[in-house]
Design a protein around this motif. Structure first.
Motif, PDB file in Angstrom:
ATOM      1  N   GLY A  10       0.800  -1.225   0.000  1.00 36.91           N
ATOM      2  CA  GLY A  10       0.000   0.000   0.000  1.00 36.91           C
ATOM      3  C   GLY A  10       0.829   1.270   0.000  1.00 36.91           C
ATOM      4  O   GLY A  10       0.286   2.374   0.014  1.00 36.91           O
ATOM      5  N   GLY A  12       2.493   2.404  -2.408  1.00 36.37           N
ATOM      6  CA  GLY A  12       2.417   3.060  -3.716  1.00 36.37           C
ATOM      7  C   GLY A  12       3.452   2.567  -4.712  1.00 36.37           C
ATOM      8  O   GLY A  12       3.635   3.189  -5.764  1.00 36.37           O
ATOM      9  N   THR A  15       1.783   1.791  -8.206  1.00 39.37           N
ATOM     10  CA  THR A  15       1.270   3.013  -8.841  1.00 39.37           C
ATOM     11  C   THR A  15       2.421   3.856  -9.387  1.00 39.37           C
ATOM     12  O   THR A  15       2.382   4.335 -10.529  1.00 39.37           O
ATOM     13  CB  THR A  15       0.478   3.835  -7.797  1.00 39.37           C
ATOM     14  N   LYS A 122      -6.009   2.441   4.649  1.00 41.43           N
ATOM     15  CA  LYS A 122      -7.032   3.019   3.768  1.00 41.43           C
ATOM     16  C   LYS A 122      -6.685   2.756   2.298  1.00 41.43           C
ATOM     17  O   LYS A 122      -7.546   2.455   1.477  1.00 41.43           O
ATOM     18  CB  LYS A 122      -7.130   4.525   4.020  1.00 41.43           C
ATOM     19  N   ARG A 123      -5.397   2.874   1.996  1.00 41.52           N
ATOM     20  CA  ARG A 123      -4.990   2.633   0.616  1.00 41.52           C
ATOM     21  C   ARG A 123      -5.265   1.186   0.215  1.00 41.52           C
ATOM     22  O   ARG A 123      -5.678   0.901  -0.903  1.00 41.52           O
ATOM     23  CB  ARG A 123      -3.495   2.914   0.464  1.00 41.52           C
ATOM     24  N   ARG A 127      -8.185  -0.081  -2.493  1.00 41.68           N
ATOM     25  CA  ARG A 127      -7.498  -0.310  -3.765  1.00 41.68           C
ATOM     26  C   ARG A 127      -8.331  -1.159  -4.729  1.00 41.68           C
ATOM     27  O   ARG A 127      -8.921  -2.157  -4.342  1.00 41.68           O
ATOM     28  CB  ARG A 127      -6.170  -1.004  -3.483  1.00 41.68           C
ATOM     29  N   ASN A 138      -8.208   3.899  -6.509  1.00 41.59           N
ATOM     30  CA  ASN A 138      -8.593   3.764  -5.101  1.00 41.59           C
ATOM     31  C   ASN A 138      -9.924   4.453  -4.880  1.00 41.59           C
ATOM     32  O   ASN A 138     -10.098   5.623  -5.248  1.00 41.59           O
ATOM     33  CB  ASN A 138      -7.509   4.392  -4.205  1.00 41.59           C
ATOM     34  N   PHE A 141      -9.396   7.617  -2.778  1.00 47.45           N
ATOM     35  CA  PHE A 141      -8.462   8.689  -3.166  1.00 47.45           C
ATOM     36  C   PHE A 141      -8.461   9.049  -4.647  1.00 47.45           C
ATOM     37  O   PHE A 141      -8.070  10.154  -5.001  1.00 47.45           O
ATOM     38  CB  PHE A 141      -7.024   8.293  -2.789  1.00 47.45           C
ATOM     39  N   ASP A 200      -0.450  12.805  -2.283  1.00 46.62           N
ATOM     40  CA  ASP A 200      -1.197  12.264  -3.425  1.00 46.62           C
ATOM     41  C   ASP A 200      -0.199  11.741  -4.474  1.00 46.62           C
ATOM     42  O   ASP A 200       1.009  11.983  -4.379  1.00 46.62           O
ATOM     43  CB  ASP A 200      -2.167  13.305  -3.996  1.00 46.62           C
TER      44      ASP A 200
END
Ligand code: AMP
Length: 218
Positions: A10, A12, A15, A122-123, A127, A138, A141, A200
């Protein structure tokens, strides 16, 4: 460039690797993606990996190393790669070092994406992957326009089987116990750069581009 992305589930890694791929033509090698493909296509290796993945445990080093050796022999990685989710323990890190030493192509840098635990939860629970494009999204987000673009084009928002609260807890524990020691390992090798991963996607990406010295380079 030969890069390792280190960071909790999570943080990132996937991404940001997708962004570097799109903007700089880098090749992302994700052991998680390779394993999910092996599970989905029902290969022998996938069948052996599935139980560990479902529980949020590490798949055996033997399976992962076999897979990564095969992947790094393919032509598209000869100019460099981003390793996303590998290595995940010291045995894998040492195997990677000797693999790369054999071909005189050592790692250039290791990026640690640093994110607090509450954000990780949360991520991970939010997801989704767009079934049409593979883009990571997400539900908490991502801009609504990006989610709509997937759904309006007929795509589905796929929720990974291991992104449920029970498995996530174990994955974070495994990260702390097995993978976190690699931070010190790579710091003492002089390879570690830390990028704040809490912002972000664009903000984190800017930090990454600066750390990799890619500004003004496409
Ligand atoms: P990821 O997509 O990187 O979060 O990986 C998903 C799952 O695949 C992990 O929870 C592990 O079960 C397995 N996995 C991925 N990479 C590795 C690795 N380098 N070593 C062992 N297991 C891995």
């Amino acid at each position: 460039m030969r890069i390792v992305f280190l960071g909790a589930p999570g943080s990132g890694k996937g991404t940001q690797a997708q962004r570097l791929m799109a903007d700089h033509g880098m090749v992302q090698v994700s052991t998680g993606d390779l394993l999910r493909t092996a599970v989905a296509t029902g290969t022998d290796l996938g069948l052996r990996a599935k139980a560990a993945m479902d529980a949020g445990d590490l798949v055996s080093d033997e399976i992962v190393l076999q897979m990564i050796i095969h992947r790094l022999q393919q032509d598209d990685t000869s100019g460099g790669f981003i390793l996303d989710g590998f290595p995940r323990n010291l045995v894998q890190a040492q195997a990677l070092e000797s693999m790369l030493a054999d071909i005189s192509q050592p790692l250039d840098t290791v990026i640690l994406l640093d994110v607090d635990l509450d954000i990780l939860m949360k991520r991970l629970t939010g997801r989704r992957t767009c079934s049409l494009t593979g883009k990571l999204l997400n539900v908490y987000f991502s801009p609504q326009s990006e989610i709509d673009a997937c759904v309006d084009a007929g795509g589905k928002l796929i929720h990974r089987a291991d992104d449920n609260e029970e498995t996530i807890g174990n994955r974070l524990k495994v990260y702390r116990e097995m993978t976190e020691p690699l931070i010190e390992h790579y710091r003492s090798a002089g390879l570690l750069k830390t990028v704040q991963g809490a912002g972000d996607v664009d903000t984190v990406y800017q930090g990454l581009v600066t750390a990799l010295d890619l500004s003004g380079n496409g």
